[in-house]
Design a protein around this motif. Sequence first.
Motif, PDB file in Angstrom:
ATOM      1  N   ARG A 438       0.848  -1.190   0.000  1.00  0.00           N
ATOM      2  CA  ARG A 438       0.000   0.000   0.000  1.00  0.00           C
ATOM      3  C   ARG A 438       0.880   1.235   0.000  1.00  0.00           C
ATOM      4  NH1 ARG A 438      -1.923   3.209   4.009  1.00  0.00           N
ATOM      5  NH2 ARG A 438      -1.134   1.805   5.638  1.00  0.00           N
ATOM      6  N   HIS A 439       0.538   2.188  -0.864  1.00  0.00           N
ATOM      7  CA  HIS A 439       1.276   3.441  -0.957  1.00  0.00           C
ATOM      8  C   HIS A 439       0.371   4.593  -0.546  1.00  0.00           C
ATOM      9  CE1 HIS A 439       3.705   0.772  -3.478  1.00  0.00           C
ATOM     10  NE2 HIS A 439       4.714   1.615  -3.302  1.00  0.00           N
ATOM     11  N   GLU A 440       0.981   5.673  -0.118  1.00  0.00           N
ATOM     12  CA  GLU A 440       0.207   6.851   0.234  1.00  0.00           C
ATOM     13  C   GLU A 440       0.823   8.091  -0.399  1.00  0.00           C
ATOM     14  OE1 GLU A 440       0.161   7.214   4.430  1.00  0.00           O
ATOM     15  OE2 GLU A 440       2.309   7.640   4.625  1.00  0.00           O
ATOM     16  N   ASN A 441      -0.044   9.022  -0.746  1.00  0.00           N
ATOM     17  CA  ASN A 441       0.401  10.296  -1.298  1.00  0.00           C
ATOM     18  C   ASN A 441       0.877  11.195  -0.165  1.00  0.00           C
ATOM     19  OD1 ASN A 441      -0.320   9.623  -3.986  1.00  0.00           O
ATOM     20  ND2 ASN A 441      -2.455  10.150  -3.543  1.00  0.00           N
ATOM     21  N   THR A 531       4.659   9.765  -3.756  1.00  0.00           N
ATOM     22  CA  THR A 531       4.146   8.603  -3.037  1.00  0.00           C
ATOM     23  C   THR A 531       5.295   7.864  -2.363  1.00  0.00           C
ATOM     24  OG1 THR A 531       4.326   7.170  -4.992  1.00  0.00           O
ATOM     25  CG2 THR A 531       2.223   8.291  -4.644  1.00  0.00           C
ATOM     26  N   ALA A 534       3.655   2.534   2.196  1.00  0.00           N
ATOM     27  CA  ALA A 534       3.010   2.721   3.498  1.00  0.00           C
ATOM     28  C   ALA A 534       2.711   1.398   4.187  1.00  0.00           C
ATOM     29  CB  ALA A 534       1.723   3.521   3.330  1.00  0.00           C
TER      30      ALA A 534
END
Length: 669
Positions: A438-441, A531, A534
């Motif tokens: 999972r990645h986050e901005n 990004t 996460a």
Amino acid sequence: NITGDFDAANYSDVSRVCWGCHNNYSEQLNDPRHYRIKPDCEDCHDSATPQNAGYITPPQVTEHQPNGTDIKTNRTIANCTICHNKSLVPGMPPDENVVERNPRNYVSHYGRKRSDMVEGAVTNCSYCHCNETGMFSDTFDDANNTNITHGVGYSANCTDCHGSGRIHDAALSAPTMTPGDNSFCMNTACHGNDQKPWFIDNTVFLNGIHKILNCTDCHAPLPVDAAGSVGAGGTYNRSFTVPSSVKRLNATLNWAKGSLDLKLDANGTWIDPSTAAADPDIDYNENGTTIRYSIENPAIGSWVACISNVSDRASFNLRIEFIQKHPKSGECFANPCTSCHVTDISYSAPPVAEHITNGTATSAGVWTNASCAACHRNDIVLPHSLGGAGVNTSNDYAMTAHYGAYLRFDTAECTSCHEDEDIGTTWGSAHDPRNFTRHENVKRVQRTGEVWKLKNGYEIRVGPVGSTGRCVWINLTRNGQIIKQELVKEGDNFDYEVRKLAKSGNTTICNLVVSDIFAAGLRGIVTFDGTVLASRIHIETEDTDCYACHIAGYRYGVEDGDDYLVLRNDGEDVTIGRLPVNFTEREHRILGVGYQWDLGYGYLLTVTEVDLRGKKARLELRQNDTVLQSEVVEEGGVFMYNTTIRDRKGNMIDDVTVFQVRVGRVFRG
């Protein structure tokens, strides 16, 4: 006819037939003029105060009518006039000299008695319900109800479940489902009939996962149980909901001493002893320290049980029990799995704390989109006896509940579900964590020299600004090792991928744009946009690796292995601590004054002194000759040492228990 018999010698009886419907007889006695009224069936036959009561006693029509308590009919095809116009005196109504030609008039003037539908003092149910071509067959919503055969040829009969009486008597009812009572469920005429779609193979059921349960444990609303105490002058309120199709509600309050009152708020209408005395549908009993209400046909919706008038603090037990009508075919009631196994643990059901379906009203750490049946249908063992009954075997919940076998799959094997594609697809489409990231901005401002901690041990450090002020050195490290070092211009990207670390291929650690550089000599402030990863990257393939992070108090797979305790779990990263000493409930150690217990890792526990009268002792915990904790503990008390630690990312974790021991006994000798 049905309203009376002509008797030339007794004109009063014949007159009663007329004025019973057409006159107010009390007024008629005071004034010879006619006090005419417009007759209506319900005014006499479905009323708590029938017309001309005291002079005539019209039979009350409770069931087999549109407003029936239990047995309702469709008003458009089965009302008073439709049914009773099928039973007129032969040759009636007359062809002429009839002023008001309407069905209601025909019934009241020309209806005939039907002795052919009666056996003894009760109506013969089969006249309508076992006669597909009978005169009343067109008054049924469901044509199947004209051909009821589930009791034919068996010892059970209609009255066993539905009561006995005339067709409109209150004694007739839909069968009720009393909690804990299976006496009729598995009768061969009912759910034991292997030719009906509602057949249950009881032999197989009694060898399955729910074998200790009664039918009503699942198929009747769960009771409400509340235990507590209330002080003098105080009140206790317990809200609950009465589901639809509840025939009777039983509310029982027991307490130990003093005096208590119990009132019920039924959707804004209070029920207490005085209202119960005036309502024939409410039975109220008080006996010593027990109060019980039994309420027929309770209002559906929100209720409140209120305990009050407390003379002294009292402990109590409150139980609300629901007696439900048996549902119609195709309208089966069943409590959801979560009601017994998650949110309201009942009937000694094994509690389910994790891998909970999203949306369940509980707290959990591990959620899933899969339903209970999506996984547990794998444990269904369907009996061959269902083949001829037409049972809907596609209902996974019903088949799991009735024919679920004890687990044939070891759910402690995490990798079997999560890293075996074939098994994972069958068991709730379990995802493979090696394919999940999972990645986050982010938008972040970093100064020269500051460290930005990312997941999986990666860190970004901003270095010196270039001489032009339009570029900056950026370092990416992992576990202290430089992974990437690059001079990045304003507006350019800084990115990094890990190749073939996860099963799915490359994994992006960061993909950032240096959107702004503020320079002050060699130092500066850098703004990043982009990004970052996460979530943790999973590369583990052994169950023991899963346990170490995801199971608190995990014992490392072997009898003499180490115990682990989860110290912190933020949903992404887990910090665990090893427990080199972890006694069971039956283990103990006796220490004399001055004796030392070597706990390992430099820790020593010493009993330094005992109180002259006994019952107390001073315990001291040292590590490497440094006193960590010294405290006087009473017999039965707990000696505990807590500290603050730093995890591998530098985060502080407070109040971590390093050592804890209970002092069982203290004595002097």
